[in-house]
Enzyme design. Structure first.
Site, PDB file in Angstrom:
ATOM      1  N   GLN A   1       0.830  -1.202   0.000  1.00 39.75           N
ATOM      2  CA  GLN A   1       0.000   0.000   0.000  1.00 39.75           C
ATOM      3  C   GLN A   1       0.865   1.253   0.000  1.00 39.75           C
ATOM      4  OE1 GLN A   1      -2.047   0.918   3.722  1.00 39.75           O
ATOM      5  NE2 GLN A   1      -3.979   0.968   2.630  1.00 39.75           N
ATOM      6  N   GLY A   2       0.593   2.162  -0.919  1.00 35.36           N
ATOM      7  CA  GLY A   2       1.345   3.417  -0.977  1.00 35.36           C
ATOM      8  C   GLY A   2       0.481   4.604  -0.614  1.00 35.36           C
TER       9      GLY A   2
ATOM     10  N   SER B   1       0.855   6.499   2.858  1.00 35.75           N
ATOM     11  CA  SER B   1       1.581   7.494   3.656  1.00 35.75           C
ATOM     12  C   SER B   1       2.817   8.019   2.941  1.00 35.75           C
ATOM     13  CB  SER B   1       2.022   6.878   4.981  1.00 35.75           C
ATOM     14  OG  SER B   1       0.905   6.569   5.768  1.00 35.75           O
TER      15      SER B   1
ATOM     16  N   GLU C   1     -10.795  -1.820   5.393  1.00 37.61           N
ATOM     17  CA  GLU C   1      -9.572  -1.803   6.168  1.00 37.61           C
ATOM     18  C   GLU C   1      -9.868  -1.667   7.658  1.00 37.61           C
ATOM     19  OE1 GLU C   1      -5.276   0.288   5.802  1.00 37.61           O
ATOM     20  OE2 GLU C   1      -6.966   1.625   5.571  1.00 37.61           O
TER      21      GLU C   1
ATOM     22  N   ASN D   1      -6.126   5.859  15.829  1.00 35.63           N
ATOM     23  CA  ASN D   1      -7.378   5.803  16.583  1.00 35.63           C
ATOM     24  C   ASN D   1      -7.892   7.198  16.938  1.00 35.63           C
ATOM     25  OD1 ASN D   1      -7.094   3.111  16.291  1.00 35.63           O
ATOM     26  ND2 ASN D   1      -7.272   2.599  18.461  1.00 35.63           N
ATOM     27  N   GLU D   2      -6.988   8.175  16.982  1.00 39.84           N
ATOM     28  CA  GLU D   2      -7.450   9.545  17.217  1.00 39.84           C
ATOM     29  C   GLU D   2      -8.298  10.015  16.031  1.00 39.84           C
ATOM     30  OE1 GLU D   2      -4.364   8.457  17.894  1.00 39.84           O
ATOM     31  OE2 GLU D   2      -4.600   8.577  20.072  1.00 39.84           O
TER      32      GLU D   2
END
Lengths: 363, 398
Positions: B124-125, B127, B262, B381-382
Site C-alpha cells: 500500500q502506498g 503514507s 480496512e 485511533n485519534e
C-alpha cells in the site's frame, strides 16, 4: 444466521418508541419523583409511576407479552421484550415493565404450566398482569424492591422458597433511592405469609433463571438510558458555545463521546445474545443449543458490559454538560441516577465478570 | 434472530477444518522478514492451489464464490488452526475490493487472478514522510505525458508494509497540482520493477524488515488500454506496466469507498482475536496456581475474552446488515478502535501473566509489539474517534 431482531420485534419496539415519546417525557418522569420519605431528592409529588404510559403499554399488550394466550397474553418469546425494555430506558420510564412482564410473568407461566392449570392463583395473576396489575420481584433477604410502593403483589425469592405475597401479607417500608422515581421499598422477612409457588431445588432453579432474566432486562434498560444520555449530550455540546465555537467541535469532547458511543455499540450485541439464549435460542458461538450454564455466561457478559457502559456514559455525559449537568434542573440527572441504580441491580459489573471468570478458569 | 449455521455452512466449516488440519505449516519464520516472506509465499500458493486463498471471490479468479458468512467461518477456522499471517492481505483485503468496485472488466481479469495466486504481491502506498493521518496532504505527483499516453510519477511513499518483498504498489498521487487537498488525486497501480522505482526496506519496532520506503523518480504508468479492438495479449502487456483505478482526479473517492474494509470486517475478522483469546485463557489456566498471578490478572484475562466475544457478535450484526443492504460506512471506525485496543488488552494480559518471563522474545512479546501498531495504522485511533464523533454521532467539525 441472522443477528438482528425479527421484523415483528422491530415493529413492536418502534411502536412502543413512538408511544412512549408522547406519554413519557422528562417532565413526566420528574413529576413521578416522590419526596415523601426524605426531601432532598424530591422534584415531583408522584409515586414513581407514569400511568398514562403504563396504561398505553398495557393496552398494546406489552405487559402480557410473555403471558400465555390462554391467560390473555400474546405468548411471545423473551427476546421480543428486550428491545421494548430498551425503549423504556430511552425515556427513563420508571414503571416496572421489565420486572412485571419479563421476570414475574414468565415465572408464573412456568408455575401455572407445571400443574397444567388454566386456573389457580398463578393463572389468575397472569391474567391480571396481562390486564395491567403490577407484580414485582425481590431477591434475597429483606430485598429492596423498586416500584414496591404501588405494587399489587410481590414475588419473593427467599432462601429456597418462592412466594407470592400481597401488600397486606408483608411488612414493607419505603426507602429513599438516589433516583426518586424508583418507588423503592424494603420488604421485611415474613414467614408463612402468602402463596408458596415453589420450594427446594425447583425454587432454586426458578430463582436462577429469574435472576438472569432480570439482569438481562436491566442491561437492556441501561442500553436505552445510555443511548438517551449520549443523544442529549451530543445535542448539548453541539449548541453550547465557548471560545466562539460549539464545545462539541473540540477533540477532547469528541473523543470522550466516541468512547461513550463505543461502550454502547459493543454492549448491545451481548444483550441481544443473552435475550436470545434466554428465549431458548441456540448460539453459533457456543456451537450448539444453549445450556443453562451458557445462557448464564451470556447474561453475565451482557450485564457486566452494560453496567460498565452506564458508568462511563453517565460520567461522560455529566462531564460534557459541565455545570448545568450538575443540577436537578437538567433532565440528564433523571437518566444518570436510574443508570446508577440499574448498573448495580441484579449483579454489578464485577459480580458478573466473576461469573464469566469462573466459567473460563474455574476460579 | 437466528444464531445457527445452516447444514451447508457447517459442511463448509468441516471442509475448511479438515484441509487446515492437514496443511497448516508449523513454525514459519515471520513473514515480515526476507526469508520468512519466501516461506509464506509457498503457503499462499498452497492455499491458492486448493482454492482457499480468497474463498469469497468468484471461481474464475481463484475463489469459491463463498458467502460473507462462509468467509467468516473460514477466517475463524483459519486462526483457530494456528495458520500463518497472510502476507497477501493488503492485496486481497484492501486493493481487491477496490478493483471489484472500480476496476474495468479487463483490469479485474488481469490483476485479480494474479493476486489470488500470489504472483503479484501488493503493498500500500498511502503514507508519505509529510502525510500520515493527514492523507489528503500527500505531495507525490503524477504528471501527464500525452506523447507516451500515460503518467509520470515522482515522490516518496513510506511505512509501506512488506514493500521490500512485494512486486506491486497501489497508491494515491496528485494529478492536479492546482486542486486543493483531497481533490486532484488519482489512484495508481504501479509495478515495483518499473524504471525509476527504488525500494529501501527498514526495521520495524519488533526488528523485522517489515517496512519500506518507496522512491519514485519519473516512473511511467500507461493509460488504461482501450478494449475496443485491442487484442488480449497487447492489453495485458500494457496493464503489466500498471494503470489508473477509477477516474483521473477521483482517487480520494476511490480510496475512501473501501476504507471500511480496512477498518472493519475484512482486514480484522473476529476469528483471529477469538483464537488469541482462547490461547490467553489456556495460558491463564496454566499459570493460575503461580503465586505471582493475582486475581486482577485473571480479571483482565476475562475482560479480554469478553471483548473478543463482543467483537464477534458485533461482526455478526454487521454482516447481517451488509447482507440486507446496510453498509457500516463510518461506523466501521468503531470496529477499528475496538479491535486494535482489544488486541493490546489481550497481549498485555498475557505479558502480565508471564511476569518476569514476559521479556523473552517469545510469541506474546512479539504479538504485543505488533498489537502496538494497531492503534496507529489504518488511520490512527485519534482520527477514528474524530470520524465517529463527526460522522456517526454528528458533532460539529468546527
Amino acid at each position: 444466521m441472522r443477528f438482528a431482531p425479527t421484523e415483528e420485534h422491530t415493529e413492536f419496539a418502534d411502536a412502543v418508541r413512538s408511544l412512549l415519546a408522547d406519554t413519557c417525557t422528562p417532565a413526566d418522569v420528574a413529576a413521578s419523583w416522590g419526596g415523601e420519605v426524605g426531601s432532598h431528592t424530591g422534584l415531583g409529588s408522584g409515586d414513581g409511576r407514569v400511568r398514562p404510559a403504563w396504561d398505553a403499554l398495557v393496552e398494546m399488550g406489552v405487559l402480557g407479552l410473555l403471558v400465555p394466550e390462554q391467560h390473555g397474553g400474546l405468548q411471545m418469546d423473551f427476546d421480543a421484550l428486550a428491545p421494548i425494555v430498551e425503549e423504556c430506558g430511552r425515556v427513563a420510564l420508571p414503571d416496572p415493565v421489565g420486572d412485571t412482564a419479563g421476570v414475574v410473568a414468565p415465572l408464573l407461566a412456568t408455575v401455572a404450566g407445571q400443574g397444567g392449570a388454566v386456573s389457580g392463583p398463578a393463572a389468575e395473576w397472569l391474567s391480571r398482569i396481562a390486564s395491567g396489575a403490577t407484580v414485582v420481584s425481590g431477591f434475597g433477604a429483606a430485598p429492596l424492591v423498586p416500584s414496591g410502593r404501588t405494587a399489587d403483589a410481590f414475588v419473593l425469592f427467599t432462601d429456597d422458597t418462592l412466594v407470592l405475597v400481597e401488600p397486606d401479607d408483608i411488612e414493607s417500608r419505603p426507602e429513599d433511592s438516589v433516583d426518586g422515581s424508583r418507588g423503592l421499598v424494603r420488604v421485611e422477612p415474613v414467614s408463612g405469609a402468602g402463596l408458596e409457588l415453589a420450594s427446594g431445588d425447583v425454587a432454586a432453579a426458578m430463582r436462577a433463571v429469574s435472576f438472569d432474566r432480570a439482569a438481562t432486562l436491566d442491561a437492556a434498560m441501561l442500553l436505552g438510558l445510555c443511548s438517551a444520555m449520549l443523544d442529549m449530550t451530543v445535542e448539548y455540546v453541539s449548541e453550547r458555545r465557548q471560545f466562539g465555537v460549539p464545545v462539541g467541535s473540540f477533540q477532547a469532547v469528541k473523543h470522550h463521546l466516541a468512547d461513550a458511543g463505543s461502550a454502547i455499540v459493543f454492549a448491545r450485541p451481548l444483550v441481544a445474545q443473552a435475550a436470545h439464549l434466554l428465549s431458548g435460542g441456540h448460539s453459533a458461538l457456543s456451537g450448539g443449543s444453549a445450556t443453562v450454564g451458557e445462557a448464564a455466561v451470556a447474561v453475565s457478559m451482557a450485564k457486566s458490559r452494560a453496567s460498565r457502559a452506564a458508568q462511563l456514559v453517565s460520567e461522560t455525559a455529566l462531564q460534557c454538560h459541565g455545570a448545568i449537568g450538575y443540577t436537578v434542573e437538567a433532565d440528564l440527572q433523571l437518566f444518570m441516577k436510574r443508570s446508577w441504580a440499574l448498573a448495580r441491580s441484579h449483579g454489578d459489573e464485577a459480580m458478573h465478570r466473576a461469573r464469566v471468570r469462573r466459567h473460563l478458569l474455574g476460579l | 434472530m437466528d444464531l445457527t449455521w445452516s447444514d451447508s455452512e457447517e459442511a463448509f466449516r468441516a471442509e475448511c477444518r479438515e484441509w487446515l488440519a492437514d496443511n497448516v505449516p508449523s513454525g514459519l519464520p515471520s513473514g515480515d522478514t526476507r526469508e520468512g516472506f519466501a516461506a509464506h509465499l509457498e503457503w499462499e500458493r498452497l492455499l491458492h492451489r486448493d482454492r482457499w486463498a480468497v474463498v469469497s471471490w468468484p471461481e474464475a479468479y481463484g475463489g469459491r464464490d463463498a458467502s460473507l458468512w462462509e468467509w467468516l467461518i473460514f477466517e475463524e477456522e483459519y486462526y483457530a488452526a494456528g495458520a500463518p499471517q497472510r502476507i497477501t492481505q493488503n492485496g486481497i483485503f484492501l486493493l481487491a475490493p477496490t478493483i471489484f468496485e472500480f476496476g474495468t472488466r479487463a483490469q479485474q481479469d488481469h490483476y485479480l487472478p494474479r493476486m489470488s495466486a500470489a504472483v503479484d504481491l501488493w503493498c500500500q502506498g498511502w503514507s508519505e514522510p509529510n502525510a500520515g493521518s493527514d492523507l489528503a496532504g500527500i505531495s507525490s505527483r503524477a504528471v501527464r505525458d500525452d506523447d507516451a499516453g500515460g503518467w509520470r510519477l515522482s515522490g516518496q511513499k513510506t511505512w509501506t508494509t512488506r514493500g521490500a518483498f512485494c512486486t506491486h504498489l497501489f497508491g494515491l498521487f496528485r494529478t492536479d497540482p492546482e486542486a486543493q487537498r483531497h481533490r486532484g488525486l488519482t489512484y495508481f497501480l504501479v509495478p515495483l520493477d518499473a524504471d525509476g522505482v527504488t525500494v529501501r526496506g527498514f526495521g520495524r519496532l519488533d526488528g523485522d524488515e517489515g517496512f519500506a520506503e518507496v522512491f519514485l523518480d519519473d516512473v511511467f504508468v500507461p493509460d488504461i488500454p482501450d478494449p475496443e479492438g485491442a487484442d488480449e495479449a497487447a492489453m495485458a502487456t500494457v496493464m503489466d506496466r500498471g494503470g489508473i483505478l477509477g477516474e483521473v482526479n477521483d482517487g480520494w473517492g476511490v480510496a475512501m469507498a473501501t476504507t471500511s474494509s480496512e477498518r472493519g470486517l475484512t482486514l480484522r475478522s473476529p476469528g483471529r482475536f477469538r483464537a488469541t483469546a482462547t490461547r490467553l485463557v489456556e495460558l491463564a489456566s496454566r499459570r493460575a496456581g503461580d503465586p505471582g498471578v493475582s486475581g486482577d490478572m485473571l480479571d483482565a484475562v476475562t475482560e479480554a475474552w469478553i471483548d473478543a466475544e463482543s467483537y464477534a457478535l458485533h461482526t455478526l450484526s454487521d454482516v447481517t446488515g451488509i447482507t440486507e443492504g446496510v453498509s457500516p460506512g463510518a461506523r466501521s471506525s468503531y470496529n477499528k478502535v475496538f479491535w486494535s485496543e482489544m488486541d493490546l488488552r489481550l497481549h498485555r494480559a498475557a505479558l502480565d501473566l508471564l511476569g518476569p518471563e514476559a521479556e523473552l522474545d517469545g510469541p506474546w512479546m512479539k504479538g504485543y509489539q505488533f498489537a502496538l501498531s494497531g492503534p496507529i495504522y489504518a488511520g490512527t485511533n485519534e482520527i477514528q474517534r474524530n470520524i465517529i464523533a463527526e460522522r456517526v454521532l454528528g458533532l460539529p467539525r468546527k
